[in-house]
Enzyme design. Structure first.
Site, short mmCIF file in Angstrom:
data_model
loop_
_atom_site.label_atom_id
_atom_site.label_comp_id
_atom_site.label_asym_id
_atom_site.label_seq_id
_atom_site.Cartn_x
_atom_site.Cartn_y
_atom_site.Cartn_z
N CYS A 77 0.98 -0.89 0.11
CA CYS A 77 0.11 0.32 -0.10
C CYS A 77 0.90 0.96 0.24
O CYS A 77 1.87 1.74 1.01
CB CYS A 77 -0.59 -0.04 1.06
SG CYS A 77 -1.81 1.69 1.62
N CYS A 80 -0.06 3.13 3.03
CA CYS A 80 0.66 2.77 4.68
C CYS A 80 1.64 2.90 4.15
O CYS A 80 2.74 3.75 5.37
CB CYS A 80 0.45 1.81 4.24
SG CYS A 80 -1.87 0.95 4.06
#
Length: 324
Positions: A77, A80
């Site tokens: 991600c 993230c």
């Protein structure tokens, strides 16, 4: 003269350059010291243990006590990855803020993503004594610190009871997420190791679903038959329903039966009268002729009664009554 002046100029320039070099020496030394300190700091930070707790399906119940900030993330991600530095800073300040900071990798703990109903990454939760609140504010350093330090989480409504991660129903949801992860692993094995095309993998899953559904259906039917056995039914042939026309004929036959019963009563009365007349003392020819006429009438009425009894309507009525 000219040579002497030239030597003097050279000596002066050399002395000036040496003085400038001596003056720059402290600056160079200070820059070197700063570089060494910076490298040492980076090395210390790299070797220092992370204060962000790693949670999975075996230790996530630690969040039911005290105050926690949870981040659901995945290595692939990008959002993230960009949040990692800020989240590490929050973990470093955990003691000051008197909280615990943790992260959960959804790729290794798919059950927790189902238990918390995680639909986007990164997802941040604030937990205090078993009350779960989802953080939906900015993900910068100041906003996260203010949310915790200023207790702004009090303005956020807790998660509903039916979506509480600690509830029974969410435990079942977590099992479904685990199953989906298992199916994904099987799908990748079929594609990579066995070389099946995508539609072939889908066909295998479809056939497995039909087979599994049939087996479960048979088991359910067997259990129901065992718990609620079927009652014995009467296998005798049932009479066919009577139509309106047949019902009208039956009513007419009933009327005929009533008339026959009345006629039988009259005949019984006539027989009694005849017996009385026979026993009487008067034996005149007129009485004899009357008796003969009565006998003729009685014989005629008896024949008509037999005809009525042998009529098809009467026979049909008797048949219908037997069927009833």
């Amino acid at each position: 003269m000219w040579c002497g002046n030239r030597s003097r100029v050279l000596i002066f320039s050399r002395s000036a350059g040496a003085g400038a070099a001596v003056m720059k020496l402290p600056l160079i030394v200070s820059l070197c010291l700063v570089a060494v300190v910076w490298q040492t700091t980076l090395a210390t930070a790299a070797l220092a243990p992370s204060k962000v707790v790693k949670l999975d399906e075996t230790n996530w119940t630690l969040t039911l006590n005290d105050e926690w900030m949870l981040e659901f993330m995945a290595p692939w991600c990008p959002a993230c990855t960009s949040l990692k530095g800020t989240w590490d800073d929050l973990g470093s300040s955990a003691k000051v803020l008197k909280i615990n900071v943790a992260e959960i990798d959804v790729t290794t703990a798919p059950g927790l993503s189902g238990r918390f109903l995680v639909t986007a990454l990164p997802t941040i939760y604030h937990v205090i004594n078993g009350e779960f609140r989802q953080y939906k504010g900015p993900r910068d350093h100041d906003s996260l610190f203010t949310f915790v330090e200023g207790k702004r989480w009090k303005a956020t409504e807790p998660v509903s009871w039916w979506k509480n991660p600690d509830s029974i129903q969410m435990s079942y949801v977590s099992y479904f997420f685990k199953m989906s992860q298992m199916l994904r692993v099987v799908h990748n094995i079929l594609l990579e190791q066995y070389g099946l095309p995508t539609w072939g993998s889908y066909l295998v899953f479809a056939l497995a679903t039909i087979l599994l559904g049939s087996i479960i259906g048979l088991l359910m039917v067997a259990c129901i038959d065992f718990l609620y056995p079927q009652k014995a039914t009467d296998k005798r042939p049932q009479p066919s329903p009577i139509t309106k026309s047949e019902e009208a004929e039956v009513m007419n036959d009933d009327l005929i039966d009533e008339e026959e019963d009345n006629s039988e009563e009259y005949e019984t009365q006539d027989d009694k009268d005849e017996d009385e007349e026979k026993n009487s003392a008067s034996d005149t020819p007129e009485s004899d002729s009357e008796e003969e006429n009565k006998e003729i009438e009685n014989s005629g009425s008896g024949a008509s009664d037999k005809d009525n009894k042998s009529s098809p309507n009467v026979r049909r009525r008797k048949t219908v009554r037997k069927e009833k």
